[in-house]
Design an enzyme around this catalytic site. Structure first.
Site, PDB file in Angstrom:
ATOM      1  N   ASN A  99     -16.296 119.024  48.159  1.00 40.88           N
ATOM      2  CA  ASN A  99     -17.579 119.517  47.682  1.00 40.88           C
ATOM      3  C   ASN A  99     -17.365 120.243  46.361  1.00 40.88           C
ATOM      4  OD1 ASN A  99     -20.515 120.379  48.065  1.00 40.88           O
ATOM      5  ND2 ASN A  99     -19.458 122.337  47.791  1.00 40.88           N
ATOM      6  N   HIS A 242     -27.309 120.147  43.034  1.00 41.07           N
ATOM      7  CA  HIS A 242     -28.012 120.391  41.767  1.00 41.07           C
ATOM      8  C   HIS A 242     -28.845 121.663  41.868  1.00 41.07           C
ATOM      9  CE1 HIS A 242     -30.312 119.602  38.093  1.00 41.07           C
ATOM     10  NE2 HIS A 242     -31.395 119.914  38.789  1.00 41.07           N
ATOM     11  N   THR A 310     -26.798 117.408  48.704  1.00 42.60           N
ATOM     12  CA  THR A 310     -26.041 118.296  49.587  1.00 42.60           C
ATOM     13  C   THR A 310     -26.229 119.771  49.283  1.00 42.60           C
ATOM     14  OG1 THR A 310     -24.157 117.881  48.125  1.00 42.60           O
ATOM     15  CG2 THR A 310     -24.244 116.620  50.179  1.00 42.60           C
ATOM     16  N   GLU A 311     -26.724 120.093  48.080  1.00 46.21           N
ATOM     17  CA  GLU A 311     -27.013 121.479  47.730  1.00 46.21           C
ATOM     18  C   GLU A 311     -28.163 121.531  46.742  1.00 46.21           C
ATOM     19  OE1 GLU A 311     -23.850 124.328  46.776  1.00 46.21           O
ATOM     20  OE2 GLU A 311     -22.407 122.743  47.199  1.00 46.21           O
ATOM     21  N   ASN A 312     -29.180 122.306  47.074  1.00 44.10           N
ATOM     22  CA  ASN A 312     -30.255 122.593  46.127  1.00 44.10           C
ATOM     23  C   ASN A 312     -30.971 123.845  46.606  1.00 44.10           C
ATOM     24  OD1 ASN A 312     -33.554 121.718  45.469  1.00 44.10           O
ATOM     25  ND2 ASN A 312     -32.084 121.889  43.807  1.00 44.10           N
TER      26      ASN A 312
END
EC number: 3.2.1.21
Length: 482
Positions: A99, A242, A310-312
């Site tokens: 990650n 993002h 996966t990330e926001n």
């Protein structure tokens, strides 16, 4: 298969229990214990104490091998991954090898802001990334040849990428600079994995500057023809993390050997629009339209791969307790809306993970920034959790699988804020009791300093259990050594 929604978390950032049950030291245990490295000298020693709430990690590798500066890490990581496939592959069907390797390479081996804290300007990040890419490819091949046939799972990688927009869209130099920004960020890892080699612009710029510095070879390592073929195509799905966007303009940096770095190699400057919403974090501005453009960039550049966001998410920097996080509601509304537009554009997005489930240790920022949907009272030894207004709002996005209509969405926001108001009163009362207890404790022990911290491993929840291999890599090696 339907669209998957989730909320992410991270091991070191939330678990605590840094020295329990025979666990070896991680590079973050060592790094955060050095005075001055973390905001307010916080550490992840206790964090959210998540370790104790679930019934049931790599310093030795750093000391013995030099971490990701050493090619031997590729085989060690593959051995660890193979064990994970053996033990958990009958249940886990989505695997993420790394990650945000950009942060590992740049902030761990270039700027030294993150563990292991090395400042190897102009070389360290490139070498670390080179080995990480090789490790990812080897793990993918291991799964493909030994496990895929019987386990039927998928292996991917999660890459971070902010969008870069030209300051002047009519200026060719700005357009090229914005392209370089994205290629040096997301493309650094994605292009080898999808196409077999680094972006041409990275090879050109770093190679030219290396020659100007009197070096015999480029500071950017090279892949052999065999390695290019081996690495190309090693991605069943692509994770995307993002958060924000930058305006980019051309800026030439001198090519002296003493001034070489990843950042000066790019020959660009990053700018922000002061009108962009900013909840307090110095780097995170809300620019939702950049999200759609980044997703379409991935579609165009890499053959429209399956994408899991996966990330926001968005943080806040505030000393007071505030559960009515209306700005976070607005951020999630705007960003998920741009993602849905990208899906209509034909981008193959299959899942979205909000960052993050809990407030937690934010690396070099300690506990000064909060990303959580749930507020965590770190001053309370029990680390109680309190839902913020964004929890109710995000629940409704999930249950509706998006947005039904504007009127309904505004109704969600109103109800979420109403719910959090009562929780604010409860938390305020708890804060008063905690403050009083702390005052009494300090009276009896005036030399006591209260420091806490968290750690990380990102496990995207895409409705199917996913394991981030790099997160528990050390645990396997330590136990194997013993």
């Amino acid at each position: 298969m339907g669209f998957s929604w989730g909320a992410g978390s991270s091991a070191y950032q939330t678990e605590g229990a840094w020295d329990k049950d025979g666990k070896g030291l991680s590079i973050w245990d060592v790094f955060s214990h050095k005075k001055g490295k973390i905001q307010l000298n916080d550490t992840g020693d206790s964090s959210c104490e998540g370790y104790y709430r679930v019934k049931v990690w790599d310093q030795v590798l750093q000391e013995k091998y030099g971490g990701w500066q050493n090619i031997s890490m590729v085989n060690h990581f593959n051995e660890f991954a193979n064990l994970c496939f053996e033990r958990f592959g009958n249940r886990v069907k989505y695997w993420i090898t790394f990650n945000n390797p950009w942060s590992v390479a740049v902030e761990g081996y270039e700027t030294g802001e993150h563990a292991p804290g090395l400042k190897m300007r102009g070389t360290g990040a490139y070498k670390a990334a080179h080995h990480i890419i090789k490790a990812h490819a080897k793990v993918w091949h291991t799964y493909d040849t030994q496990w895929r046939g019987k386990q039927k799972g998928l292996v991917g990688i999660s890459l971070s990428g902010d969008w870069g927009e030209p300051v002047d869209i009519s200026n060719q130099k700005d357009i090229e600079a914005a392209e370089r920004y994205v290629q040096f960020y997301l493309g650094w890892f994605a292009t080898p994995i999808f196409h077999g080699d680094y972006p041409q612009v990275m090879k050109d710029f770093i190679g030219r500057k290396s020659v100007q510095q009197g070096l015999g070879t480029s500071r950017l390592p090279t892949f052999s023809p065999q390695e290019k073929s081996y690495i190309k195509g090693t991605c069943d799905f692509l994770g995307i993390g993002h958060f924000t966007t930058r305006y980019i303009t051309q800026k030439n940096y001198p090519s002296g050997r003493s001034s070489s770095s990843y950042f000066t190699d790019r020959d660009l400057a990053e700018l922000v629009d002061p009108r962009w919403p900013d909840p307090g974090s110095e780097w995170l501005y809300s620019v939702p339209w950049g999200f759609r453009r980044l997703l379409n960039f991935v579609k165009t550049q890499y053959g429209n791969p399956v994408i899991y966001v996966t990330e926001n998410g968005v943080s806040e920097k505030m000393l007071c307790t505030e559960l009515c996080d209306d700005w976070r509601i607005q951020y999630y509304k705007d960003y998920t809306n741009e993602m849905l537009k990208a899906i209509k554009d034909g981008v193959n997005v299959k899942g979205y993970t909000a960052w993050s489930l809990l407030d937690k240790f934010e690396w070099d920022e300690g506990y000064s920034e909060r990303f959580g949907l749930y507020y965590v009272d770190f001053r309370n030894k029990n680390k109680p959790r309190y839902p913020k207004a964004s929890v109710q709002f995000y629940k409704r996005i999930i249950s509706s699988n998006g947005f039904p209509n504007q009127r309904e969405v505004e109704n969600w926001r109103r109800k979420a804020v109403e719910t959090c108001s009562s929780s604010n009163h409860l938390l305020a009362a708890e804060e008063q009791r905690s403050s009083a207890a702390n005052i009494l404790r300090l009276i009896h022990d005036p030399l006591t300093s209260h420091m806490e911290m968290v750690t990380e491993i990102v496990v995207p929840t895409v409705c199917t259990l996913s394991i981030l291999l790099s997160a528990i890599f050390l645990m396997f090696l330590l136990r194997r050594r013993n």
